[in-house]
Scaffold this motif. Structure first.
Motif, PDB file in Angstrom:
ATOM      1  N   GLN A 154       9.529   8.213   0.127  1.00 52.81           N
ATOM      2  CA  GLN A 154      10.128   8.863  -1.038  1.00 52.81           C
ATOM      3  C   GLN A 154       9.533  10.254  -1.173  1.00 52.81           C
ATOM      4  N   TYR A 155      10.339  11.193  -1.631  1.00 50.81           N
ATOM      5  CA  TYR A 155       9.795  12.532  -1.829  1.00 50.81           C
ATOM      6  C   TYR A 155      10.432  13.199  -3.036  1.00 50.81           C
ATOM      7  N   GLU A 156       9.711  14.152  -3.565  1.00 51.85           N
ATOM      8  CA  GLU A 156      10.216  15.054  -4.588  1.00 51.85           C
ATOM      9  C   GLU A 156       9.724  16.452  -4.235  1.00 51.85           C
ATOM     10  N   GLN A 157      10.630  17.403  -4.196  1.00 47.18           N
ATOM     11  CA  GLN A 157      10.191  18.774  -4.007  1.00 47.18           C
ATOM     12  C   GLN A 157      10.868  19.660  -5.046  1.00 47.18           C
ATOM     13  N   ILE A 158      10.062  20.531  -5.633  1.00 49.06           N
ATOM     14  CA  ILE A 158      10.496  21.410  -6.709  1.00 49.06           C
ATOM     15  C   ILE A 158      10.302  22.850  -6.242  1.00 49.06           C
ATOM     16  N   ARG A 200       7.776  29.674  -5.676  1.00 47.69           N
ATOM     17  CA  ARG A 200       6.822  28.574  -5.510  1.00 47.69           C
ATOM     18  C   ARG A 200       7.561  27.320  -5.032  1.00 47.69           C
ATOM     19  N   MET A 201       6.837  26.487  -4.292  1.00 50.81           N
ATOM     20  CA  MET A 201       7.379  25.196  -3.883  1.00 50.81           C
ATOM     21  C   MET A 201       6.298  24.142  -3.974  1.00 50.81           C
ATOM     22  N   ARG A 202       6.620  23.054  -4.631  1.00 52.41           N
ATOM     23  CA  ARG A 202       5.737  21.890  -4.726  1.00 52.41           C
ATOM     24  C   ARG A 202       6.404  20.708  -4.024  1.00 52.41           C
ATOM     25  N   HIS A 203       5.599  19.931  -3.320  1.00 50.53           N
ATOM     26  CA  HIS A 203       6.153  18.811  -2.559  1.00 50.53           C
ATOM     27  C   HIS A 203       5.247  17.597  -2.714  1.00 50.53           C
ATOM     28  N   ARG A 204       5.847  16.488  -3.123  1.00 45.22           N
ATOM     29  CA  ARG A 204       5.135  15.210  -3.165  1.00 45.22           C
ATOM     30  C   ARG A 204       5.883  14.210  -2.288  1.00 45.22           C
ATOM     31  N   MET A 205       5.138  13.520  -1.439  1.00 46.28           N
ATOM     32  CA  MET A 205       5.730  12.527  -0.551  1.00 46.28           C
ATOM     33  C   MET A 205       4.927  11.236  -0.622  1.00 46.28           C
ATOM     34  N   TRP A 206       5.635  10.122  -0.834  1.00 47.87           N
ATOM     35  CA  TRP A 206       5.000   8.811  -0.865  1.00 47.87           C
ATOM     36  C   TRP A 206       5.402   8.040   0.393  1.00 47.87           C
ATOM     37  N   LEU A 207       4.406   7.668   1.199  1.00 44.50           N
ATOM     38  CA  LEU A 207       4.624   6.811   2.363  1.00 44.50           C
ATOM     39  C   LEU A 207       4.205   5.413   1.953  1.00 44.50           C
ATOM     40  N   GLU A 208       5.179   4.527   1.823  1.00 48.36           N
ATOM     41  CA  GLU A 208       4.957   3.234   1.172  1.00 48.36           C
ATOM     42  C   GLU A 208       5.179   2.072   2.142  1.00 48.36           C
ATOM     43  N   ARG A 209       4.349   1.073   1.995  1.00 45.61           N
ATOM     44  CA  ARG A 209       4.524  -0.178   2.733  1.00 45.61           C
ATOM     45  C   ARG A 209       4.966  -1.222   1.728  1.00 45.61           C
ATOM     46  N   ILE A 210       6.188  -1.749   1.907  1.00 43.65           N
ATOM     47  CA  ILE A 210       6.728  -2.696   0.941  1.00 43.65           C
ATOM     48  C   ILE A 210       7.084  -4.008   1.631  1.00 43.65           C
ATOM     49  N   GLU A 211       7.080  -5.072   0.839  1.00 40.24           N
ATOM     50  CA  GLU A 211       7.465  -6.389   1.337  1.00 40.24           C
ATOM     51  C   GLU A 211       8.815  -6.769   0.754  1.00 40.24           C
ATOM     52  N   LEU A 212       9.771  -7.064   1.632  1.00 45.31           N
ATOM     53  CA  LEU A 212      11.105  -7.443   1.202  1.00 45.31           C
ATOM     54  C   LEU A 212      11.134  -8.894   0.735  1.00 45.31           C
ATOM     55  N   GLN A 264      14.777  18.401  -5.545  1.00 43.48           N
ATOM     56  CA  GLN A 264      15.359  17.412  -4.630  1.00 43.48           C
ATOM     57  C   GLN A 264      14.513  16.150  -4.656  1.00 43.48           C
ATOM     58  N   VAL A 265      15.170  14.986  -4.710  1.00 42.16           N
ATOM     59  CA  VAL A 265      14.481  13.698  -4.613  1.00 42.16           C
ATOM     60  C   VAL A 265      15.285  12.794  -3.690  1.00 42.16           C
ATOM     61  N   ASN A 266      14.591  11.919  -2.976  1.00 42.57           N
ATOM     62  CA  ASN A 266      15.309  10.975  -2.117  1.00 42.57           C
ATOM     63  C   ASN A 266      14.412   9.808  -1.754  1.00 42.57           C
ATOM     64  N   SER A 305       0.863  -1.189   0.000  1.00 44.00           N
ATOM     65  CA  SER A 305       0.000   0.000   0.000  1.00 44.00           C
ATOM     66  C   SER A 305       0.887   1.222   0.000  1.00 44.00           C
ATOM     67  N   TYR A 306       0.303   2.375  -0.304  1.00 40.57           N
ATOM     68  CA  TYR A 306       1.055   3.618  -0.223  1.00 40.57           C
ATOM     69  C   TYR A 306       0.101   4.797  -0.158  1.00 40.57           C
ATOM     70  N   ASP A 307       0.598   5.865   0.436  1.00 38.70           N
ATOM     71  CA  ASP A 307      -0.149   7.113   0.552  1.00 38.70           C
ATOM     72  C   ASP A 307       0.648   8.213  -0.129  1.00 38.70           C
ATOM     73  N   LEU A 308      -0.044   9.059  -0.889  1.00 38.88           N
ATOM     74  CA  LEU A 308       0.594  10.172  -1.578  1.00 38.88           C
ATOM     75  C   LEU A 308       0.129  11.481  -0.959  1.00 38.88           C
ATOM     76  N   ILE A 309       1.069  12.222  -0.387  1.00 34.59           N
ATOM     77  CA  ILE A 309       0.809  13.560   0.144  1.00 34.59           C
ATOM     78  C   ILE A 309       1.270  14.570  -0.896  1.00 34.59           C
ATOM     79  N   GLU A 310       0.388  15.472  -1.306  1.00 34.33           N
ATOM     80  CA  GLU A 310       0.719  16.490  -2.295  1.00 34.33           C
ATOM     81  C   GLU A 310       0.463  17.871  -1.701  1.00 34.33           C
ATOM     82  N   LEU A 311       1.515  18.675  -1.624  1.00 32.94           N
ATOM     83  CA  LEU A 311       1.440  20.013  -1.040  1.00 32.94           C
ATOM     84  C   LEU A 311       1.983  21.034  -2.036  1.00 32.94           C
TER      85      LEU A 311
END
Length: 429
Positions: free
Chosen positions: A361-365, A339-351, A385-387, A307-313
């Protein structure tokens, strides 16, 4: 037509009384942020692209003279929930925010400090109407109605303006999340937005993994249209191969066949952003210097997302109340942040071993503006910036980097009383 009145879907929130006043905050999706997130050995690093005014230039210099810097980085991002609801009184409505402090520190591959920042995320509440008693993020509630009473009328001098039992329109929050931050270069940001949830069980039609961006999708490129970029003309659609023109010297650049000589060579748009395509320093090179978020989507290949959640600001919105970017004098005059845009993904992953962990994960412009375009308009330069980060407790000790500590001046030893926790006291009166 009918003269019969229609019932309104905007019904009052639950009334705030002593028995239902929140004593603990609602954090909504922000509850998942709490903790420390870091890069790890063997994992991806962050990457930034930063355009800056070139030495010797000024706001009157013709556009195109700029210094470009890009590099890998690693980060230590810590979120701390403050376990106290913050009450906002607005007359007929009352809102209880859930505050989450954040602090980040970033160093490059040489362990030199590149950036630090602190601020706060706020959970503002579920912004759905009609009001849902069983709303996903409504235990405890965040929004309440507050009609006048005989006591408030008497105490606040309501007569003759207002009497007991009156209630104004109900405020429906247009955004459920806000972020404020202080950047030491001299900018303060305020972003607002919402969250979207994706779950294979709840939404079987949802994408299998986060959809970061399409290849060469303009809003996510480090070259803006004001710099003369045309993805269909200047890039190879569907291919990560570097375009042929990037191997030509500036003097031989031409944006399109038959272009007037006055706009060829060093005066062509391609000549201006040629160095972005040919940059190869500090772990940063094409195609990531042109579209940094490719690092996010490429790392996600092969991962099993549960699952994952996307926060967009964003600091700008099409309508309604805006966010803000506020600069100090030098930044505002010579390289203003608009201006600043920010996207953040809060992800649940299975190894591969079957263990489930969280990934962030995030990206901000951040859009800079400096110098003037050839058309007389201001040139816009995206700083990106991405990470990709994971919780420190989910990383094996041998794969952890040394913690990042800011070079703060040490305080002189002072004997102080033992700290005591103090709770908010916004009692209904």
């Amino acid at each position: 037509m009918t003269s019969k009145s229609q019932p309104s879907s905007i019904r009052p929130y639950p009334e705030l009384v002593k028995d239902n006043e929140p004593t603990v905050p609602q954090f909504g999706i922000l509850d998942k942020l709490h903790g420390t997130w870091v890069n790890w050995k063997g994992g991806p690093k962050g990457l930034h692209t930063t355009p800056m005014p070139s030495p010797g230039t000024s706001s009157e210099t013709v556009f195109g003279v700029f210094h470009f810097k890009s590099q890998q980085y690693r980060e230590q991002l810590t979120f701390s929930k403050v376990n106290a609801p913050v009450r906002n009184r607005a007359g007929s409505n009352e809102q209880f925010n859930g505050p989450v402090k954040y602090e980040t520190a970033i160093i490059d591959n040489n362990d030199d400090l590149q950036h630090f920042e602190n601020g706060m995320y706020l959970w503002l509440g579920d912004n759905t109407m009609p009001w849902q008693e069983d709303g996903k993020y409504q235990n405890p509630r965040t929004m309440f109605s507050r009609p006048s009473t005989q006591e408030t009328v008497d105490e606040d001098g309501g007569v003759p303006v207002i009497g007991p039992g009156e209630l104004g329109p109900q405020f429906v929050p247009p955004h459920s999340i806000s972020r404020s931050g202080v950047i030491p270069h001299g900018t303060t940001i305020h972003l607002t937005g919402n969250v979207t949830h994706f779950d294979k069980k709840e939404t079987p039609d949802a994408p299998e993994k986060p959809e970061i961006a399409k290849l060469w999708e303009q809003p996510y490129l480090s070259i803006s249209p004001t710099m003369g970029i045309d993805p269909e003309r200047d890039l190879i659609p569907g291919s990560l191969k570097k375009p042929f023109w990037t191997n030509l010297p500036r003097e031989e650049q031409r944006d399109y066949p038959g272009q007037p000589e006055a706009h060829c060579g060093v005066n062509s748009a391609r000549a201006y952003f040629l160095n972005i395509f040919n940059y190869d320093e500090d772990g940063a090179k094409f195609p990531y210097t042109v579209q940094p978020n490719l690092l996010l989507s490429q790392f996600n290949e092969g991962l099993n997302f549960k699952s994952y959640d996307l926060i967009e600001l964003d600091s700008q919105h099409d309508t309604g109340v805006q966010g803000a970017t506020v600069n100090n004098v030098m930044i505002e005059r010579y390289c203003r942040v608009v201006r600043m845009r920010h996207r953040m993904w809060l992800e649940r992953i299975e190894l591969e071993n079957g263990k489930e962990i969280d990934q962030l994960q995030y990206e901000q412009i951040v859009d800079f503006e400096f110098m003037f375009g050839a058309s007389g308009e201001t040139t816009q330069w995206p700083h990106i910036q991405v990470n990709t980060l994971r919780r420190i407790e989910d990383i094996a000790e041998e794969d952890r980097y040394t913690p990042i500590e800011l070079p703060e001046e040490a305080d002189k030893p002072v004997k102080t009383p033992k700290a005591k926790v103090h709770h908010m006291n916004h009692k209904v009166k």
